[in-house]
Motif scaffolding. Structure first.
Motif, PDB file in Angstrom:
ATOM      1  N   LEU A   6      -4.397   4.372   2.905  1.00  0.00           N
ATOM      2  CA  LEU A   6      -4.147   3.819   2.245  1.00  0.00           C
ATOM      3  C   LEU A   6      -4.587   3.359   0.947  1.00  0.00           C
ATOM      4  O   LEU A   6      -5.478   2.609   1.304  1.00  0.00           O
ATOM      5  CB  LEU A   6      -3.283   2.559   3.432  1.00  0.00           C
ATOM      6  CG  LEU A   6      -3.083   2.411   4.615  1.00  0.00           C
ATOM      7  CD1 LEU A   6      -3.131   1.299   5.356  1.00  0.00           C
ATOM      8  CD2 LEU A   6      -1.433   2.901   4.076  1.00  0.00           C
TER       9      LEU A   6
ATOM     10  N   PHE B 166       0.614  -1.556  -0.192  1.00  0.00           N
ATOM     11  CA  PHE B 166       0.017  -0.048  -0.271  1.00  0.00           C
ATOM     12  C   PHE B 166       0.679   1.444   0.295  1.00  0.00           C
ATOM     13  O   PHE B 166       1.842   1.270   0.522  1.00  0.00           O
ATOM     14  CB  PHE B 166      -1.189  -0.177   1.810  1.00  0.00           C
ATOM     15  CG  PHE B 166      -1.533  -0.676   1.663  1.00  0.00           C
ATOM     16  CD1 PHE B 166      -3.444  -0.781   0.571  1.00  0.00           C
ATOM     17  CD2 PHE B 166      -1.532  -2.292   1.603  1.00  0.00           C
ATOM     18  CE1 PHE B 166      -4.038  -1.996   0.751  1.00  0.00           C
ATOM     19  CE2 PHE B 166      -2.862  -3.515   2.111  1.00  0.00           C
ATOM     20  CZ  PHE B 166      -3.631  -3.002   1.231  1.00  0.00           C
TER      21      PHE B 166
ATOM     22  N   LEU C  29       0.885   5.131   1.670  1.00  0.00           N
ATOM     23  CA  LEU C  29      -0.255   6.285   1.878  1.00  0.00           C
ATOM     24  C   LEU C  29       0.544   7.731   1.637  1.00  0.00           C
ATOM     25  O   LEU C  29       1.155   7.448   1.795  1.00  0.00           O
ATOM     26  CB  LEU C  29       1.030   6.039   3.699  1.00  0.00           C
ATOM     27  CG  LEU C  29       0.659   6.668   5.060  1.00  0.00           C
ATOM     28  CD1 LEU C  29      -0.807   6.064   5.354  1.00  0.00           C
ATOM     29  CD2 LEU C  29       1.718   6.848   6.295  1.00  0.00           C
TER      30      LEU C  29
END
Length: 88
Positions: free
Chosen positions: A79, A72, A74
């Motif tokens: 996310l 993922f 950020l």
């Protein structure tokens, strides 16, 4: 051919340099014809020159019940999953 493909590379790169990183990833995945521009060194050099480099943190998480961890990004307190297809 349409859109960015009709523009000279220099103009297309200048347009893409102002697009967010996550949108560039989506464009590269959705369009094989635009992928070479998105992953080009020239684009990322131009983004650096115009100070359009977004800080990103990559996180690898295993979220129950999925057995395989996923990556993922950020981005602005959210996310966002990194697409499983690669750009290269």
């Amino acid at each position: 051919a349409s859109g960015l493909c009709l523009l000279p590379n220099e103009v297309a790169l200048n347009c893409l340099a102002h697009v967010s990183r996550s949108d560039l990833v989506a464009l590269a995945i959705a369009s094989k014809s635009h992928r070479p521009l998105v992953v080009s060194r020239e684009l990322w050099d131009l983004r650096w020159e115009i100070d359009n480099i977004e800080p990103s943190f990559y996180v690898c998480l295993r979220i129950f019940p999925e057995p395989t961890p996923r990556w993922f990004i950020l981005h602005q307190r959210l996310l966002k999953p990194v697409p499983s297809k690669t750009l290269y």
